[in-house]
Design a protein around this motif. Structure first.
Motif, mmCIF file in Angstrom:
data_model
loop_
_atom_site.group_PDB
_atom_site.id
_atom_site.type_symbol
_atom_site.label_atom_id
_atom_site.label_comp_id
_atom_site.label_asym_id
_atom_site.label_seq_id
_atom_site.Cartn_x
_atom_site.Cartn_y
_atom_site.Cartn_z
ATOM 1 N N ALA A 185 0.998 -1.417 0.183
ATOM 2 C CA ALA A 185 -0.035 -0.140 0.003
ATOM 3 C C ALA A 185 0.972 1.481 0.058
ATOM 4 C CB ALA A 185 -0.813 0.000 1.290
ATOM 5 N N ASP A 186 2.085 1.108 0.560
ATOM 6 C CA ASP A 186 2.928 2.411 0.337
ATOM 7 C C ASP A 186 3.841 2.564 -0.597
ATOM 8 O OD1 ASP A 186 4.258 0.182 1.332
ATOM 9 O OD2 ASP A 186 5.397 1.134 3.235
ATOM 10 N N HIS A 187 3.684 1.501 -1.764
ATOM 11 C CA HIS A 187 4.383 1.706 -2.831
ATOM 12 C C HIS A 187 3.755 2.808 -3.859
ATOM 13 C CE1 HIS A 187 7.150 -1.996 -3.042
ATOM 14 N NE2 HIS A 187 7.085 -1.691 -1.904
ATOM 15 N N VAL A 188 4.690 3.307 -4.435
ATOM 16 C CA VAL A 188 4.256 4.142 -5.755
ATOM 17 C C VAL A 188 4.467 3.302 -7.020
ATOM 18 C CG1 VAL A 188 4.695 6.495 -7.054
ATOM 19 C CG2 VAL A 188 4.863 6.324 -4.464
ATOM 20 N N VAL A 189 3.531 3.371 -7.863
ATOM 21 C CA VAL A 189 3.620 2.430 -9.051
ATOM 22 C C VAL A 189 3.491 3.368 -10.284
ATOM 23 C CG1 VAL A 189 2.317 0.455 -10.091
ATOM 24 C CG2 VAL A 189 2.540 0.524 -7.521
ATOM 25 N N GLY A 190 4.269 3.329 -11.093
ATOM 26 C CA GLY A 190 4.182 3.890 -12.515
ATOM 27 C C GLY A 190 4.050 2.573 -13.541
ATOM 28 N N GLY A 191 3.353 3.037 -14.559
ATOM 29 C CA GLY A 191 3.260 1.950 -15.717
ATOM 30 C C GLY A 191 2.949 2.547 -16.998
ATOM 31 N N THR A 192 3.008 1.675 -18.159
ATOM 32 C CA THR A 192 2.376 2.058 -19.310
ATOM 33 C C THR A 192 1.180 2.501 -19.471
ATOM 34 O OG1 THR A 192 4.101 0.295 -20.412
ATOM 35 C CG2 THR A 192 2.161 0.972 -21.581
ATOM 36 N N GLY A 193 1.114 3.676 -19.885
ATOM 37 C CA GLY A 193 -0.448 4.218 -20.016
ATOM 38 C C GLY A 193 -0.782 5.054 -18.960
ATOM 39 N N GLU A 194 -2.144 5.088 -19.031
ATOM 40 C CA GLU A 194 -2.714 6.133 -17.724
ATOM 41 C C GLU A 194 -3.461 5.228 -16.663
ATOM 42 O OE1 GLU A 194 -4.559 9.899 -19.675
ATOM 43 O OE2 GLU A 194 -5.316 8.266 -20.901
ATOM 44 N N CYS A 195 -3.132 5.654 -15.584
ATOM 45 C CA CYS A 195 -3.704 5.008 -14.220
ATOM 46 C C CYS A 195 -5.281 5.756 -14.054
ATOM 47 C CB CYS A 195 -2.923 5.688 -12.884
ATOM 48 S SG CYS A 195 -3.390 4.635 -11.443
ATOM 49 N N ILE A 196 -5.798 4.921 -14.141
ATOM 50 C CA ILE A 196 -7.162 5.248 -14.289
ATOM 51 C C ILE A 196 -7.958 5.305 -12.757
ATOM 52 C CG2 ILE A 196 -7.633 4.675 -16.609
ATOM 53 C CD1 ILE A 196 -9.120 1.931 -15.682
ATOM 54 N N ASN A 197 -7.370 4.960 -11.913
ATOM 55 C CA ASN A 197 -7.970 5.089 -10.394
ATOM 56 C C ASN A 197 -7.069 5.850 -9.341
ATOM 57 O OD1 ASN A 197 -5.877 3.067 -10.087
ATOM 58 N ND2 ASN A 197 -7.060 1.920 -8.599
ATOM 59 N N TYR A 198 -6.392 6.945 -9.774
ATOM 60 C CA TYR A 198 -5.492 7.845 -8.803
ATOM 61 C C TYR A 198 -6.378 8.260 -7.580
ATOM 62 C CZ TYR A 198 -1.439 8.547 -11.871
ATOM 63 O OH TYR A 198 -0.438 8.302 -12.745
ATOM 64 N N VAL B 31 -5.921 5.430 -4.964
ATOM 65 C CA VAL B 31 -4.673 5.155 -4.403
ATOM 66 C C VAL B 31 -3.782 6.174 -4.011
ATOM 67 C CG1 VAL B 31 -4.528 3.042 -6.111
ATOM 68 C CG2 VAL B 31 -3.765 5.046 -6.924
ATOM 69 N N LEU B 32 -3.982 7.579 -4.256
ATOM 70 C CA LEU B 32 -3.500 8.665 -3.760
ATOM 71 C C LEU B 32 -3.948 9.273 -2.553
ATOM 72 C CD1 LEU B 32 -2.210 10.235 -7.109
ATOM 73 C CD2 LEU B 32 -1.069 8.550 -5.946
ATOM 74 N N SER B 33 -3.321 9.938 -1.898
ATOM 75 C CA SER B 33 -3.774 10.665 -0.579
ATOM 76 C C SER B 33 -4.385 12.005 -1.222
ATOM 77 C CB SER B 33 -2.746 11.181 0.341
ATOM 78 O OG SER B 33 -1.851 11.946 -0.187
ATOM 79 N N PRO B 34 -5.370 12.654 -0.501
ATOM 80 C CA PRO B 34 -5.976 13.967 -1.009
ATOM 81 C C PRO B 34 -5.054 15.123 -1.253
ATOM 82 C CG PRO B 34 -7.171 13.185 0.809
ATOM 83 C CD PRO B 34 -5.968 12.210 0.706
ATOM 84 N N ALA B 35 -3.888 15.139 -0.825
ATOM 85 C CA ALA B 35 -2.832 15.891 -1.040
ATOM 86 C C ALA B 35 -1.930 15.484 -2.326
ATOM 87 C CB ALA B 35 -1.827 15.991 0.006
ATOM 88 N N GLN B 36 -1.703 14.362 -2.633
ATOM 89 C CA GLN B 36 -1.014 13.850 -3.550
ATOM 90 C C GLN B 36 -2.098 14.115 -4.865
ATOM 91 O OE1 GLN B 36 -0.065 9.776 -2.373
ATOM 92 N NE2 GLN B 36 1.806 10.552 -1.293
ATOM 93 N N LEU B 37 -3.181 13.820 -4.736
ATOM 94 C CA LEU B 37 -4.205 13.982 -5.793
ATOM 95 C C LEU B 37 -4.441 15.441 -6.327
ATOM 96 C CD1 LEU B 37 -6.169 12.293 -7.632
ATOM 97 C CD2 LEU B 37 -8.041 13.030 -5.751
ATOM 98 N N ALA B 38 -4.277 16.137 -5.235
ATOM 99 C CA ALA B 38 -4.437 17.738 -5.570
ATOM 100 C C ALA B 38 -2.980 18.007 -6.381
ATOM 101 C CB ALA B 38 -4.544 18.585 -4.354
ATOM 102 N N ARG B 39 -1.839 17.471 -6.014
ATOM 103 C CA ARG B 39 -0.583 17.828 -6.797
ATOM 104 C C ARG B 39 -0.577 17.488 -8.285
ATOM 105 N NH1 ARG B 39 2.583 15.270 -1.931
ATOM 106 N NH2 ARG B 39 1.875 16.572 -0.170
ATOM 107 N N TRP B 40 -1.219 16.284 -8.225
ATOM 108 C CA TRP B 40 -1.639 15.539 -9.796
ATOM 109 C C TRP B 40 -2.313 16.612 -10.453
ATOM 110 C CZ3 TRP B 40 0.220 12.879 -13.355
ATOM 111 C CH2 TRP B 40 -0.829 12.487 -14.388
#
Length: 789
Positions: free
Chosen positions: A257-270, A273-282
């Motif tokens: 759960a504390d991993h950050v995952v990056g992959g080919t394409g677009e993540c469609i469920n940020y 998996v992201l905290s509210p602060a991280q989602l705001a930064r995104w």
């Protein structure tokens, strides 16, 4: 993969019959061979591939869609997965079986391709090397375990695993226009990529007890079935990379759960998996013009110390891609910014640990953005929504994501070698999105169509990052040491990947250099760029062959380049054009031979190409070009000033060289007729065998210069010797052949007449010794010693 600057990669295998022959109809003659058309060599055109180099009216290619679910177990270091594959038979053929790649079997000592090279007893060795040599054949536990293989209804399918390949039998023949759905369940033990090597695996950080996973070539995937070779099912040996089928991917990755995952394409469920602060930064990063940290350095450091026992599932969607790769770690800082491409924003992103923060936070995402923009300008608009760079102490590419290197000293400083190596590998690996991820050539058969073409555009992109960037591949003079090797150490560029002795120079540097020479010296930028863009446009999301490239470049430019392809791609000859003699006559010659003079040579500043190659000169003169480090001054650092003499720089070293001249008098009648004129006859010989243009620079007594570019066709009636007569209005003081070192001439000692500066000497194809992690600084660097940080 990667950036080779060394000629030390040696595979002791026979190359008999492994390369396309340079067939000549008149081999005993001194002419009629080098300029012979390629009709006897290239495959016959057809309705799938036209004689113009374009896809034909009946061109077809297959498609494979994937729905994959996988789970990463960090404690057991295993990956478990299941996938549903939908295979579309768009060919006119009936298929009774299909082939899949199991690249992870290369890590197994019982299921790998077993391509061996000669070995000798070492004077000393590491434990790991001795363990491999002492291998008793027992299964080491690596490689793919196929748990189940069924059709869409759950019925078992018959299959055969042959080393790194798996053949699946069709329950009924698959006719043209039909599709076949089947399911594969599998698992495997993840390998230590640093200790064992390989494309994918993990790196362990004992200081904080964490892993960094780079999951590549990790799932069973379809081989290419094509019109020009049928199934591409060559074994994976670790070198020749892969040819793959385009399709759509949905991939669900379950990780700690504390991993950050990056992959080919677009993540469609940020949002899940992201905290509210991280989602705001995104959300902020999606319109940012400078990198925004979505996961900050502080957050990454906290995650390193608090290891979660829970899991999260990240969901990615990628359409019209040929592969899928991903990365996962709790060590990651993650930043992103938007790069506009043809009216849409491409999200340029980087993932990196604290060990790389001093370099990656400043440069990585900017380099990604610069790369997708520059490659788009030279080919076609980047079509994907994201482009990502992951610092993983290696170099390897996949659609929309790549793994690179570049770590700092513990105090945050770094050497210029580390900085430039990092920039180069990011540009190279991100650039692979275009070649071969979109222009989908067969890497396992023709590595140069992937690595060579990409290294060429990498060079163009490096040159536009900073006019002083010390590019290692592209300038003609950088390939000289390779080109002048004995013939028994060389093979044509048109050689199968597994059978090349000096892999880096042959598959990366030589084709990149050839294309740059074609652009700068033979065709000119306008003609070349149009034709090269046409090739990229024609074959985007398709499967080109070498003939398609050769034919398109000629078709779109109106240039007959068969002589060039013969020399640079089908042959092993080098360029060595000698200025054998200069006959000099003038009507008012006083009979005195001018004395020779000694001249000084100049050494350039550190980490800047000491020779000002033709591309840098033309880029600087083109007022339309704005270099990235001028456009974004945040991309400047200590070394930017260091290279320009704005920080402490090295002193120069001088050398000396002596030259004389030959002269011949005119008759009295000629003097009267041509008073005030100067006559020169230049005689040349082709000592190296490679046909190339002759570039002649005259330096006159008054200090002015003139350059005459003689096309390669001057050799067409005699491929060994030629000459040219000149009538000049001013007296020539000296003559130099190839003054900008554009032709890769391997012997410059026979290129001058009169007075010439001594050229600086360079050694290429060498690299720094091994480091603890690839691209990491070693020892003391100027940045540490300078107050100008």
């Amino acid at each position: 993969m990667k950036r080779f600057y060394t000629s030390l990669l040696v595979a002791a295998v026979s190359i008999q019959g492994t390369f396309a022959q340079n067939i000549m109809n008149n081999p005993e003659s001194n002419h009629g061979n080098k300029f012979e058309q390629l009709g006897t060599i290239l495959p016959t055109s057809n309705e799938q591939r036209t004689a113009s180099g374009a896809p034909g009216v009946k061109y077809w290619q297959q498609r494979a869609d994937y729905d994959i679910k996988c789970s990463l177990d960090e404690k057991k270091l295993t990956l478990t997965g299941n996938e549903t594959i939908t295979y579309f038979n768009n060919s006119p053929d009936v298929l009774t079986y299909i082939w899949l790649q199991l690249d992870e079997n290369e890590h197994s000592n019982t299921k790998n391709a077993n391509y061996q090279s000669a070995s000798k007893m070492p004077a000393s060795s590491t434990v790991q090397t001795l363990d491999k040599s002492a291998d008793n054949g027992a299964d080491n536990g690596y490689g793919v375990n196929v748990i189940g293989l069924t059709d869409a209804l759950g019925k078992n399918l018959k299959y055969t695993i042959n080393k790194t390949m798996m053949r699946v039998e069709m329950p009924v023949p698959l006719k043209s226009g039909q599709q076949f759905v089947f399911k594969v369940n599998w698992n495997y033990k993840i390998g230590d990529r640093i200790a064992q090597g390989g494309r994918g695996g993990y790196e362990f950080f004992p200081e904080d007890g964490n892993h960094l996973f780079t999951m590549a070539q990790w799932y069973p995937r379809l081989c290419v079935y094509s019109d020009f070779q049928g199934w591409q099912n060559h074994q994976f040996t670790g070198r020749g990379e892969f040819a793959l089928t385009f399709g759509n991917f949905k991939v669900q990755i379950t990780a700690p759960a504390d991993h950050v995952v990056g992959g080919t394409g677009e993540c469609i469920n940020y949002s899940a998996v992201l905290s509210p602060a991280q989602l705001a930064r995104w959300q902020k990063a999606k319109v940012a013009t400078a990198p925004v940290e979505i996961v900050t350095l502080a957050e990454a450091k906290v995650a390193e110390t608090k290891k979660s026992t829970q899991t999260k599932t990240w969901v990615f969607q990628a359409n019209n891609v040929r592969d899928f790769a991903w990365t996962s770690s709790r060590k990651f800082v993650w930043d992103a910014m938007a790069q506009p491409i043809s009216g849409k924003n491409v999200m340029c992103m980087s993932f990196y640990g604290k060990e790389a923060y001093g370099l990656y936070s400043k440069f990585s995402t900017r380099a990604v953005a610069h790369t997708v923009k520059t490659y788009s300008d030279f080919t076609f608009p980047y079509p994907y929504p994201v482009a990502q760079s992951v610092e993983a102490a290696n170099g390897m590419e996949y659609p929309m994501i790549c793994f690179n290197y570049g770590r700092t000293e513990k105090d945050g400083t770094y050497s210029e070698t580390s900085k430039n190596g990092m920039l180069g590998v990011i540009i190279h690996e991100v650039g692979h999105n275009f070649f071969p991820m979109i222009v989908n050539s067969d890497e396992r058969q023709w590595t140069w169509m992937d690595e060579g073409l990409n290294s060429f555009v990498e060079y163009l992109t490096e040159e536009l990052w900073d006019n002083k960037f010390p590019s290692k591949k592209g300038p003609a003079y950088t390939i000289i040491d390779y080109m002048k090797l004995p013939k028994d150490q060389l093979e044509p560029v048109m050689t199968n990947s597994e059978n090349i002795v000096r892999f880096g120079p042959n598959a990366y540097s030589k084709p990149a250099t050839a294309l740059n020479i074609l652009r700068e010296t033979i065709m000119g930028r306008e003609l070349f760029d149009y034709a090269f863009k046409e090739y990229a446009r024609r074959w985007a999301f398709k499967h080109p062959t070498p003939a398609d490239l050769f034919r398109t470049m000629e078709d779109a430019s109106g240039e007959d380049l068969d002589w060039f392809w013969r020399g640079w791609f089908y042959g092993t000859d080098a360029c060595d054009i000698a200025l054998d003699s200069v006959k000099f006559a003038r009507p008012d010659f006083d009979g005195k031979i001018p004395a020779t003079r000694m001249v000084n040579a100049r050494m350039d500043k550190p980490a800047v190409n000491a020779f000002e190659d033709i591309s840098k000169k033309l880029n600087r003169e083109d007022k339309r070009i704005v270099f990235y480090t001028d456009k974004d001054q945040n991309a400047r650092d200590f070394y930017w000033k260091y290279d320009r003499g704005l920080a402490k720089a090295d002193s120069t070293n001088l050398g000396k060289q002596e030259f004389g001249r030959q002269i011949e008098l005119l008759s009295t009648e000629e003097q009267a007729k041509y008073a005030g004129k100067y006559f020169y006859e230049l005689s040349f010989s082709n000592k190296g065998g490679l046909i190339m243009p002759i570039i002649v620079e005259f330096t006159y007594k008054d200090g002015t210069k003139k350059v005459d570019k003689i096309p390669a066709q001057i050799w067409r009636l005699n491929e060994l010797k030629t000459s040219k007569f000149y009538v000049e209005d001013k007296e020539v003081a000296s003559i130099q052949i190839d003054p900008m070192r554009e032709t890769a001439d391997i012997d410059e000692s026979n290129n001058t007449w009169g007075i010439k500066e001594k050229a600086s000497k360079f050694q290429i194809f060498k690299q720094k010794g091994a480091t603890a992690a690839r691209g990491q600084s070693v020892g003391t660097n100027p940045m540490q010693r300078s107050l100008d940080k």
